[in-house]
Scaffold this active site. Structure first.
Site, mmCIF file in Angstrom:
data_model
loop_
_atom_site.group_PDB
_atom_site.id
_atom_site.type_symbol
_atom_site.label_atom_id
_atom_site.label_comp_id
_atom_site.label_asym_id
_atom_site.label_seq_id
_atom_site.Cartn_x
_atom_site.Cartn_y
_atom_site.Cartn_z
ATOM 1 C CD GLU A 1 -3.512 -6.368 2.331
ATOM 2 O OE1 GLU A 1 -4.383 -5.750 2.986
ATOM 3 O OE2 GLU A 1 -2.309 -6.087 2.375
ATOM 4 C CD GLU A 14 -3.037 -1.165 2.174
ATOM 5 O OE1 GLU A 14 -2.819 -0.542 3.220
ATOM 6 O OE2 GLU A 14 -4.086 -1.781 1.952
HETATM 7 C C1 BG6 Z 1 -4.302 -3.180 4.615
HETATM 8 C C2 BG6 Z 1 -2.945 -3.568 5.107
HETATM 9 O O1 BG6 Z 1 -4.449 -1.822 4.756
HETATM 10 O O2 BG6 Z 1 -5.422 -3.644 5.263
HETATM 11 C C3 BG6 Z 1 -2.910 -4.666 6.147
HETATM 12 O O3 BG6 Z 1 -2.069 -3.893 4.059
HETATM 13 C C4 BG6 Z 1 -4.106 -4.515 7.053
HETATM 14 O O4 BG6 Z 1 -1.684 -4.608 6.810
HETATM 15 C C5 BG6 Z 1 -5.374 -4.664 6.246
HETATM 16 O O5 BG6 Z 1 -4.105 -5.379 8.138
HETATM 17 C C6 BG6 Z 1 -6.648 -4.559 7.050
HETATM 18 O O6 BG6 Z 1 -6.609 -3.414 7.822
HETATM 19 P P1 BG6 Z 1 -6.858 -3.460 9.396
HETATM 20 O O7 BG6 Z 1 -6.613 -2.093 9.841
HETATM 21 O O8 BG6 Z 1 -8.247 -3.926 9.559
HETATM 22 O O9 BG6 Z 1 -5.861 -4.436 9.937
#
Ligand code: BG6
Length: 489
Positions: free
Chosen positions: A387, A192
């Site tokens: 993701e 990101e």
């Molecule tokens: C992304 C990141 O922003 O989202 C991860 O690459 C992160 O590291 C994931 O864990 C989910 O976000 P959060 O804040 O719910 O953990």
């Protein structure tokens, strides 16, 4: 009969994680401190709706290092994967994962970030981890830098604000490319990459922003981003030299912006929101800064210092594929009196057509199809969803079962839209669900914001047996993978 195209036969179904959110062992095997090790847990009652203290000031760092600040640091503990990876990989393999994305904790390999020689114990840990994955038929994907800048680089150069960090990053990248050349083919440079300018320069680049005069802060963020772009391009060059069949991707938190109304002012706002988001992949994939951003910089007094040859480097070494995270979409408007909502990195206004997660992230599967189409039309190179997932509270029943149908509903709806996009003609390499095993949340350091198919018995205060349990979604994802996406029931 369905008019949908099947998923490609070698489609990479899998899961994704980051070192600082799972490993623990923060000072084991000679590891140095990193930016993630500075993030203390802030209970919900003491924080704003969205974020914990992921943006750190210089006083906090001093207090942590001197021992004056005594907090709990969940990202130093993770889920103890450093010690449990063998059992965890067995579970991931049982689900049939074809790919598992991890990040290498840079400070395990170069403890201060600027050491001359790598730390053998750190290198050995990842060797063993990759061997374990490969033994179980799981292909690794590696992120070189997932919100884990060695603290030594923060102290010496103010993180990526210093151009010197490019050289240290390349030494690290070349070291791991050489070491793991026969084990890892898919790599990402920065997780990101939009974090550094859009949300937290400390998390994205190890930059302590109060060390920079206020008037220079915006400039420094973009300067540091420029350093990351150059580092990414040079790492891509190095990868292709060291691992000729290696593939390098960039990684963006993709945040699709909708206009809340048909008012052209809102449409333009949404376009600008999308441009600000796609700017990062424009540079990575097209190899140059887009003109809309040059105008924005000129009007906002942002000046990037480039060294002779930088433009050529960006142009010569674009990425092989584009990867991104997708959790939610945003709506924007120029009209006032609208309800606001939280989101990944940034928030927006409430979209009346969407439901939101318990953390206010607006759930939008169709937005993923739109995103895939937009991005493929724009770049015409393969895409990879690295993701996607739902952070939710889970309840463990008395008999130890966990009925997370809400997670299955979320994932099913997104995978259906992915298949629509593939049918639309999008070239998609794979799909990695975020956090197939529960992990520490990036934004809040909670573990109760669970993404996993595998439950880990730890609570937000760090208590629990650490026992792993299969949730209902575990069996569902296993079926999805085994049927190559044909059975989503
Ligand atoms: C992304 C990141 O922003 O989202 C991860 O690459 C992160 O590291 C994931 O864990 C989910 O976000 P959060 O804040 O719910 O953990």
């Amino acid at each position: 009969m369905s008019n949908l195209k099947p998923f490609p036969k070698d489609f990479l179904w899998g899961g994704a994680t980051a070192a600082n959110q799972i490993e623990g062992g923060f000072d084991a095997g000679g590891k140095g401190l990193s930016s993630a090790d500075m993030v203390a847990y802030v209970p919900k009652s003491e924080r704003g709706a969205h974020s914990a203290a992921i943006e750190i000031d210089s006083q906090r760092i001093e207090d942590i290092l001197s021992g004056a600040f005594q907090g709990r640091f969940p990202k130093r503990e993770g889920i103890d994967f450093y010690h449990t990876y063998k059992q965890d990989i067995v579970l991931l393999a049982e689900m049939g994962l074809k790919m598992f994305r991890i990040s290498i904790h840079w400070a395990r390999i170069f403890p201060s970030g600027y050491d001359e020689l790598p730390n053998e114990a750190g290198l050995q840990f990842y060797d063993d981890l990759f061997d374990e994955m490969l033994k179980h038929g799981i292909q690794p994907m590696v992120t070189l830098c997932h919100y884990e800048t060695p603290l030594g680089l923060t102290q010496k150069y103010n993180g990526w604000a210093g151009r010197e960090v490019i050289g240290h990053f390349l030494r690290y990248a070349e070291t791991v490319f050489k070491r793991y050349q026969h084990k890892v083919k898919y790599w990402l440079t920065f997780n990101e990459i939009n974090m550094i300018t859009m949300h937290s320069p400390f998390t994205g680049g190890g930059i302590v922003i109060d060390r920079v005069p206020q008037a220079e802060q915006e400039n420094v963020k973009y300067q540091a981003l420029h350093h990351q772009f150059i580092a990414s391009a040079l790492a891509t060059k190095a990868l292709h030299e060291i691992i000729p069949d290696g593939k390098m991707g960039c990684m963006l938190a993709r945040l699709h912006h909708y206009a809340l109304t048909a008012d052209p002012q809102d449409q333009r706002l949404a376009q600008w929101g999308n441009q600000q988001n796609l700017f990062f992949t424009d540079v990575h994939a097209r190899g140059e800064y887009p003109r809309y951003m040059l105008r924005h910089w000129a009007e906002n007094n942002v000046r990037i210092h480039k060294v002779l040859g930088d433009d050529t480097i960006l142009k010569q070494y674009p990425v092989d594929f584009i990867s991104f995270s997708y959790y939610m979409s945003l709506a924007v408007t120029s009209h006032e009196d609208v309800e606001k909502t939280a989101g990944n990195l940034i928030g927006g206004v409430k979209n009346p057509y969407l439901q939101a997660s318990d953390w206010g992230w607006q759930i939008d599967p169709i937005g993923l199809r739109i995103t895939l189409n937009d991005m493929y039309d724009r770049y015409q190179i393969p895409l990879f969803i690295v993701e996607n997932g739902l952070g939710a509270y889970d309840n463990v029943e008395a008999d130890g079962t966990i009925h997370d149908d809400y997670r299955v509903d979320y994932l099913r709806a997104h995978i259906q839209q992915i298949q629509e996009a593939i049918t639309d003609g999008v070239d998609l390499i794979g799909y990695l669900e975020w956090g197939p095993i529960d992990l520490v949340s990036m934004s809040t350091s909670e573990i109760s914001k669970r993404y996993g198919f595998i439950h880990v018995d730890i609570d937000d205060d760090g208590n629990g047996s650490r026992q792993r349990r299969r949730k209902d979604s575990f069996y569902w994802y296993k079926k999805v993978i085994a049927s190559n996406g044909a059975d989503l029931s």
